[in-house]
Design an enzyme around this catalytic site. Structure first.
Site, PDB file in Angstrom:
ATOM      1  N   GLY A  20      -9.788 -32.650  17.174  1.00  0.00           N
ATOM      2  CA  GLY A  20      -8.695 -31.743  17.523  1.00  0.00           C
ATOM      3  C   GLY A  20      -9.198 -30.775  18.583  1.00  0.00           C
ATOM      4  O   GLY A  20     -10.075 -29.956  18.296  1.00  0.00           O
ATOM      5  N   GLY A  22      -7.340 -28.554  20.199  1.00  0.00           N
ATOM      6  CA  GLY A  22      -6.359 -27.480  20.390  1.00  0.00           C
ATOM      7  C   GLY A  22      -7.072 -26.141  20.447  1.00  0.00           C
ATOM      8  O   GLY A  22      -8.263 -26.062  20.780  1.00  0.00           O
ATOM      9  N   ARG A  99       2.123 -22.067   5.480  1.00  0.00           N
ATOM     10  CA  ARG A  99       1.093 -23.095   5.704  1.00  0.00           C
ATOM     11  C   ARG A  99       1.475 -24.396   4.989  1.00  0.00           C
ATOM     12  O   ARG A  99       1.198 -25.486   5.478  1.00  0.00           O
ATOM     13  CB  ARG A  99      -0.266 -22.598   5.206  1.00  0.00           C
ATOM     14  CG  ARG A  99      -0.794 -21.417   6.015  1.00  0.00           C
ATOM     15  CD  ARG A  99      -2.101 -20.909   5.461  1.00  0.00           C
ATOM     16  NE  ARG A  99      -2.656 -19.816   6.263  1.00  0.00           N
ATOM     17  CZ  ARG A  99      -2.463 -18.518   6.019  1.00  0.00           C
ATOM     18  NH1 ARG A  99      -1.730 -18.143   4.990  1.00  0.00           N
ATOM     19  NH2 ARG A  99      -3.000 -17.594   6.784  1.00  0.00           N
ATOM     20  N   HIS A 186      -5.985 -20.565   0.596  1.00  0.00           N
ATOM     21  CA  HIS A 186      -5.683 -19.931   1.885  1.00  0.00           C
ATOM     22  C   HIS A 186      -4.165 -19.932   2.049  1.00  0.00           C
ATOM     23  O   HIS A 186      -3.575 -20.841   2.593  1.00  0.00           O
ATOM     24  CB  HIS A 186      -6.338 -20.752   2.996  1.00  0.00           C
ATOM     25  CG  HIS A 186      -6.155 -20.162   4.355  1.00  0.00           C
ATOM     26  ND1 HIS A 186      -6.453 -18.859   4.648  1.00  0.00           N
ATOM     27  CD2 HIS A 186      -5.721 -20.710   5.531  1.00  0.00           C
ATOM     28  CE1 HIS A 186      -6.218 -18.635   5.932  1.00  0.00           C
ATOM     29  NE2 HIS A 186      -5.773 -19.740   6.478  1.00  0.00           N
TER      30      HIS A 186
HETATM   31  O1  TXD Z   1      -8.255 -20.545   8.185  1.00  0.00           O
HETATM   32  C1  TXD Z   1      -7.938 -21.646   8.550  1.00  0.00           C
HETATM   33  N1  TXD Z   1      -8.371 -22.719   7.916  1.00  0.00           N
HETATM   34  C2  TXD Z   1      -7.088 -21.819   9.737  1.00  0.00           C
HETATM   35  C3  TXD Z   1      -6.355 -23.064   9.873  1.00  0.00           C
HETATM   36  C4  TXD Z   1      -7.058 -20.877  10.784  1.00  0.00           C
HETATM   37  C5  TXD Z   1      -6.407 -21.155  11.960  1.00  0.00           C
HETATM   38  C6  TXD Z   1      -5.718 -22.418  12.195  1.00  0.00           C
HETATM   39  N2  TXD Z   1      -5.564 -23.203  11.026  1.00  0.00           N
HETATM   40  C7  TXD Z   1      -5.000 -24.544  11.159  1.00  0.00           C
HETATM   41  O2  TXD Z   1      -5.853 -25.349  11.987  1.00  0.00           O
HETATM   42  C8  TXD Z   1      -3.640 -24.627  11.833  1.00  0.00           C
HETATM   43  O3  TXD Z   1      -2.602 -24.289  10.939  1.00  0.00           O
HETATM   44  C9  TXD Z   1      -3.616 -26.084  12.232  1.00  0.00           C
HETATM   45  O4  TXD Z   1      -3.259 -26.891  11.131  1.00  0.00           O
HETATM   46  C10 TXD Z   1      -5.079 -26.371  12.627  1.00  0.00           C
HETATM   47  C11 TXD Z   1      -5.338 -26.352  14.124  1.00  0.00           C
HETATM   48  O5  TXD Z   1      -4.888 -25.142  14.676  1.00  0.00           O
HETATM   49  P1  TXD Z   1      -4.794 -24.950  16.267  1.00  0.00           P
HETATM   50  O6  TXD Z   1      -4.326 -23.573  16.496  1.00  0.00           O
HETATM   51  O7  TXD Z   1      -6.031 -25.430  16.909  1.00  0.00           O
HETATM   52  O8  TXD Z   1      -3.615 -25.971  16.595  1.00  0.00           O
HETATM   53  P2  TXD Z   1      -3.294 -26.673  18.011  1.00  0.00           P
HETATM   54  O9  TXD Z   1      -3.677 -25.781  19.124  1.00  0.00           O
HETATM   55  O10 TXD Z   1      -1.877 -27.143  17.906  1.00  0.00           O
HETATM   56  O11 TXD Z   1      -4.279 -27.930  18.056  1.00  0.00           O
HETATM   57  C12 TXD Z   1      -4.157 -29.033  17.246  1.00  0.00           C
HETATM   58  C13 TXD Z   1      -4.714 -30.209  18.034  1.00  0.00           C
HETATM   59  C14 TXD Z   1      -3.870 -30.579  19.257  1.00  0.00           C
HETATM   60  O12 TXD Z   1      -4.674 -30.593  20.427  1.00  0.00           O
HETATM   61  C15 TXD Z   1      -3.358 -31.984  18.926  1.00  0.00           C
HETATM   62  O13 TXD Z   1      -3.209 -32.825  20.062  1.00  0.00           O
HETATM   63  C16 TXD Z   1      -4.449 -32.474  17.999  1.00  0.00           C
HETATM   64  O14 TXD Z   1      -4.742 -31.355  17.172  1.00  0.00           O
HETATM   65  N3  TXD Z   1      -4.047 -33.615  17.195  1.00  0.00           N
HETATM   66  C17 TXD Z   1      -4.859 -34.676  16.946  1.00  0.00           C
HETATM   67  N4  TXD Z   1      -6.138 -34.904  17.317  1.00  0.00           N
HETATM   68  C18 TXD Z   1      -6.681 -36.073  16.918  1.00  0.00           C
HETATM   69  N5  TXD Z   1      -6.020 -36.979  16.154  1.00  0.00           N
HETATM   70  C19 TXD Z   1      -4.760 -36.769  15.754  1.00  0.00           C
HETATM   71  N6  TXD Z   1      -4.118 -37.678  15.004  1.00  0.00           N
HETATM   72  C20 TXD Z   1      -4.118 -35.569  16.155  1.00  0.00           C
HETATM   73  N7  TXD Z   1      -2.880 -35.038  15.952  1.00  0.00           N
HETATM   74  C21 TXD Z   1      -2.850 -33.860  16.590  1.00  0.00           C
END
Ligand code: TXD
Length: 323
Positions: A20, A22, A99, A186
């Protein structure tokens, strides 16, 4: 002539796969590289995205005269031999979402990511970040079949850092002098423990009235949502990445830091077969020990309510995924 610097020798010997690319994934890749902790492989489903970020981070490494590499990819083959697989892939919350609203879509993504990564890194430890965090951590364990010691979820460090920050802002002291502990799932049912908060060893209860502390605890519970609302698109990522980074560091450098993290419980705190946030010791073997702090009957009840809510969603996800 041996031109390897100690930093180069160190980072070359570790490899972290971040699934990921993101906001959280790319920021974590940056922090790992800037600390010269490990070479990073950044993987995303979107073509070009991880490759572009990796090139940008590599140029930043050159400016900062650091040695660890960042490789961007869409193929799991490139994650081969990772010591730690960090899973951030999935959707993030939008304003108004809880969440738990992310459960179905993220469960599928996370399980597939974990199984794919395991094929190429059979000895890796898994650090889960995707929400709903405690449920996703359980699914990664179940889907990989590795020992629960090798799977841990990041949330408690972040939630504790938010409480530390709010206390520090209120008292006008440096947040590094504040120590706080947030347990439980969380989510809205997380369990901040004011009794275990101190400022340089002074119990927090001696430094502020209970009503103020309760307001700060409530703000901590809503800390993620407050940021989601302000940003409008996406959620927090600097502090989540920093939280994950100290966990990665504790594992790779075998630091045995005592950190609150989602961990598999087998009777501790009276809970069984659930991943939930409790203080644990993290070293190169993963979760090396769980610390059972004394809780009041009310705190125990709150932790159990949080665990029941996690377990309910685990069961829903397991059934849907056929695991
Ligand atoms: O305390 C905690 N655990 C958290 C959790 C704190 C902050 C964010 N938290 C969670 O992490 C948030 O609710 C999300 O479920 C994840 C990722 O957060 P982020 O802010 O990085 O989300 P983005 O910017 O949308 O990035 C997600 C990326 C994006 O680039 C997608 O293209 C990619 O995930 N993605 C994938 N990558 C690989 N394989 C698959 N299948 C896939 N699907 C989406």
């Amino acid at each position: 002539m041996n031109t390897l610097t100690p930093a180069l020798i160190k980072c070359q010997s570790f490899r972290v796969a971040v699934i990921g690319a993101g906001n959280v994934g790319r920021t974590l890749a940056q922090q790992i590289a800037q600390k010269d902790l490990a070479n990073v492989v950044l993987l995303d489903i979107v073509e070009g995205l991880p490759q572009g970020i990796a090139l940008d981070l590599m140029a930043a490494q050159a400016i900062e005269e650091r040695n660890c590499t960042v490789l961007g990819t869409n193929r799991y083959e490139d994650t081969v031999g990772a010591d730690i697989v960090v899973i951030t892939a999935g959707l993030a919350r939008k304003p108004g979402m809880s969440r738990d609203d992310l459960l179905h879509v993220n469960a599928k993504i996370v399980v597939e990511a974990a199984q794919q990564a395991l094929l190429y890194s059979p000895d890796a430890l898994f650090l889960v970040i995707t929400n709903p965090l405690d449920v996703m951590t359980y699914l990664v364990w179940k889907a990989t079949g590795v020992s629960p010691q090798r799977v841990v979820g990041m949330a408690g460090v972040l939630d504790s850092s938010r409480l530390q920050t709010f206390i520090a802002m209120h008292l006008g002291v440096c947040s590094a002098d504040v120590s706080a502990m947030v347990l439980g799932g969380h989510g809205d049912l997380m369990l901040p423990l004011p009794r275990y908060c101190t400022v340089r060893g002074v119990p927090i209860t001696e430094l502020m009235p209970m009503e103020i502390l309760e307001q700060l605890v409530e703000r901590t519970r809503n800390g993620g949502a407050e940021i989601v609302k302000l940003l409008q698109t996406g959620g927090a990522y600097y502090a989540p990445a920093a939280s994950a980074c100290i966990m990665v560091e504790s594992i790779l450098r075998n630091q045995s830091r005592l950190l609150p993290a989602a961990t598999y419980l087998k009777g501790e705190y009276g809970l069984n077969d659930v991943f939930i946030g409790v203080p644990c010791r993290l070293d190169c073997r993963g979760v090396e020990a769980i610390l059972e702090v004394k809780l009041t009957p009310e705190e125990t009840e709150a932790l159990h309510i949080s665990a029941r809510s996690v377990r309910k969603n685990v069961d829903i996800a397991l059934e849907k995924l056929g695991l």
